[in-house]
Write an enzyme that holds these catalytic residues in place. Structure first.
Site, PDB file in Angstrom:
ATOM      1  N   ASP A 246      -6.539  -1.411   2.972  1.00  0.00           N
ATOM      2  CA  ASP A 246      -5.294  -0.551   3.217  1.00  0.00           C
ATOM      3  C   ASP A 246      -4.104  -0.380   3.898  1.00  0.00           C
ATOM      4  O   ASP A 246      -3.687  -0.418   4.833  1.00  0.00           O
ATOM      5  CB  ASP A 246      -6.576   0.844   4.165  1.00  0.00           C
ATOM      6  CG  ASP A 246      -6.190   1.763   4.207  1.00  0.00           C
ATOM      7  OD1 ASP A 246      -5.157   2.190   2.962  1.00  0.00           O
ATOM      8  OD2 ASP A 246      -6.444   2.576   4.868  1.00  0.00           O
TER       9      ASP A 246
ATOM     10  N   ASP B  73       0.841   3.222  -2.207  1.00  0.00           N
ATOM     11  CA  ASP B  73      -0.444   2.735  -1.806  1.00  0.00           C
ATOM     12  C   ASP B  73      -1.367   2.657  -2.434  1.00  0.00           C
ATOM     13  O   ASP B  73      -1.520   2.442  -4.339  1.00  0.00           O
ATOM     14  CB  ASP B  73      -0.637   4.827  -1.020  1.00  0.00           C
ATOM     15  CG  ASP B  73      -2.405   4.801  -0.535  1.00  0.00           C
ATOM     16  OD1 ASP B  73      -2.010   4.138   0.575  1.00  0.00           O
ATOM     17  OD2 ASP B  73      -3.242   5.099  -0.922  1.00  0.00           O
TER      18      ASP B  73
END
Length: 463
Positions: free
Chosen positions: A142, A347
């Site tokens: 992440d 992201d």
């Protein structure tokens, strides 16, 4: 004779475009080329340059056949996009300093906006070793959060979600140590919104994270030895040893945070790897990519195209780049520079790219025009989807993104442009708000986050 020559020229030009030629910014691809394989590809396509002072870990899709805990119980396309939208809304709210909260469009539950996005939207995992002796841990990757954590024993079925591997047991590791309360490390954790006071009678530092999808993890902030690869370890790695997990998580063992705050793996290892890391997301779920810590030397960056990296004030987690233009089929779409003022957050957990209103409207129109030969398919999830039934090949326009400094990257066709026969972009909001470059657009590119030099690099066909 002249008429026959003209016919030949027309037919040859059509053949060039329809069979893989990209002279005019189009690529012909088999309609099955974007379908995920059912079996993990045994051929590694990792293409790291020789001589790089990095450590590299295999990276695979969480729901693909290469995953260590592969399951046939996979979320639907609609559910994947719902999770991704929840994450994107959370990230954009944080980036816009909308700290008062936002609402999940499916459940209408207030989402805390100060602690990370939807964790269940994360799609890529790596395997590391934790403790001494090292115990394998499958962790979600992440870039949108910082604190790494794993589920730890003791933890009963009501406090921890099911995972395929045994829970990490700190009592069986000779190098495990909880972070004491009232230390700088514990105070910094609280300052970065991850702290949860003191536990065990005030002796140990507690941590707590609430994600945008309602998932929670709480436990003891701890030190441990992290094994990234054979012979490559990080001593004293600070992570969360979780004893209380809530939410829709399952199968994986924890999370590795790659954001820009001090708690992340990237910052903790900056003395060794310079605060740099990169990854390559494979074209399909049945293939493997890589996650690498460290940046190539100056002599080994010829394959990269770089653009400036910026940060959002008071939000250290995110990595931001400035988009300046988009081309479809080799032609720049007409978008003013003001359309990109909000910046674009890179992201790994958001699936579909979130593009500001003006830019998205122009992109949608240009892409639909270029794909006018194929029927649009009504779809409640994305607004530019196609029915390719009966076509053995389709001709897809290239989509190129241009960033500040003139850096231009071509997205992979079709896997970086189409997601289940839909354009992998959607509208995010006003032009002055941040957008997000999702993981579909990043496929097959090595994306290098070189925070120490304030830049992001892209290298084509890296995995």
């Amino acid at each position: 004779m002249a008429s026959r020559l003209l016919v030949c020229i027309i037919l040859c030009s059509y053949y060039h475009i329809a069979h893989g030629g990209d002279k005019h910014g189009f690529v012909a691809v088999p309609t099955r080329s974007s379908e995920p394989g059912a079996v993990c590809s045994s051929t590694s396509r990792e293409k790291l340059e020789p001589g790089r002072a990095t450590v590299s870990l295999p990276l695979v899709h969480r729901h693909g056949p290469c995953a260590p805990s592969h399951s046939t119980d996979q979320p639907s396309f609609t559910e994947r996009l719902r999770r991704s939208r929840a994450r994107a809304k959370n990230i954009m709210s944080r980036a816009s300093k909308g700290m008062a909260g936002t609402r999940d469009d499916a459940s209408s539950v207030t989402i805390p906006t100060h602690l990370g996005g939807s964790v269940d939207s994360l799609e890529y995992v790596v395997t590391v070793g934790l403790g001494t002796p090292a115990v394998p841990q499958v962790l979600l990757m992440d870039t949108g959060s910082d604190l790494s954590w794993v589920q730890c024993a003791p933890c009963n079925s009501t406090a921890c979600y099911p995972q395929n591997d045994p829970l990490f047991d700190p009592s069986k590791s000779s190098t495990y140590a909880p972070v004491p309360c009232h230390t700088d490390a514990c105070r910094n954790l609280t300052g970065d919104d991850y702290g949860n006071g003191c536990t065990s009678g005030g002796a140990q530092c507690g941590y707590a994270i609430t994600y945008g999808d309602g998932s929670q993890t709480r436990g003891v902030y701890s030190n441990e030895t992290l094994a990234l690869a054979p012979g490559v370890t990080v001593r004293g790695f600070r992570f969360g040893c979780g004893h209380d997990q809530r939410g829709p998580n399952d199968k994986y063992d924890g999370l590795v945070g790659l954001g820009g705050a001090p708690e992340s793996l990237v910052v903790q290892t900056s003395s060794v790897y310079g605060g740099a890391f990169s990854y390559c997301l494979p074209a399909q779920n049945s293939e493997a990519g890589f996650l690498a810590l460290g940046a190539p030397s100056a002599a080994n960056t010829s394959g990269f195209a770089f653009t400036l990296m910026s940060r959002i004030p008071d939000v250290a987690t995110f990595y931001v780049v400035t988009l300046t233009g988009i081309a479809v089929g080799g032609k720049q779409i007409d978008v003013p520079p003001s359309a990109f003022l909000g910046g674009m957050i890179l992201d790994s957990g958001t699936v579909v790219t979130q593009l500001q209103h003006t830019a998205y409207t122009a992109l949608q129109a240009a892409f639909r025009k270029a794909m006018a030969a194929y029927p649009l398919l009504p779809n409640g999830d994305l607004d530019t989807c196609y029915n390719f039934t009966g076509y053995s090949n389709v001709t897809v326009p290239k989509v190129a993104l241009t960033f500040s400094g003139g850096t231009t990257i071509d997205l992979d066709v079709p896997n970086g442009v189409l997601l289940q026969d839909c354009l992998a972009f959607q509208e995010s909001g006003p032009d002055d708000q941040p957008g997000i470059i999702g993981n579909v657009n990043q496929r097959t590119l090595e994306v290098l986050y070189d925070a120490g030099r304030g830049r992001v690099g892209f290298r084509a066909d890296a995995c």
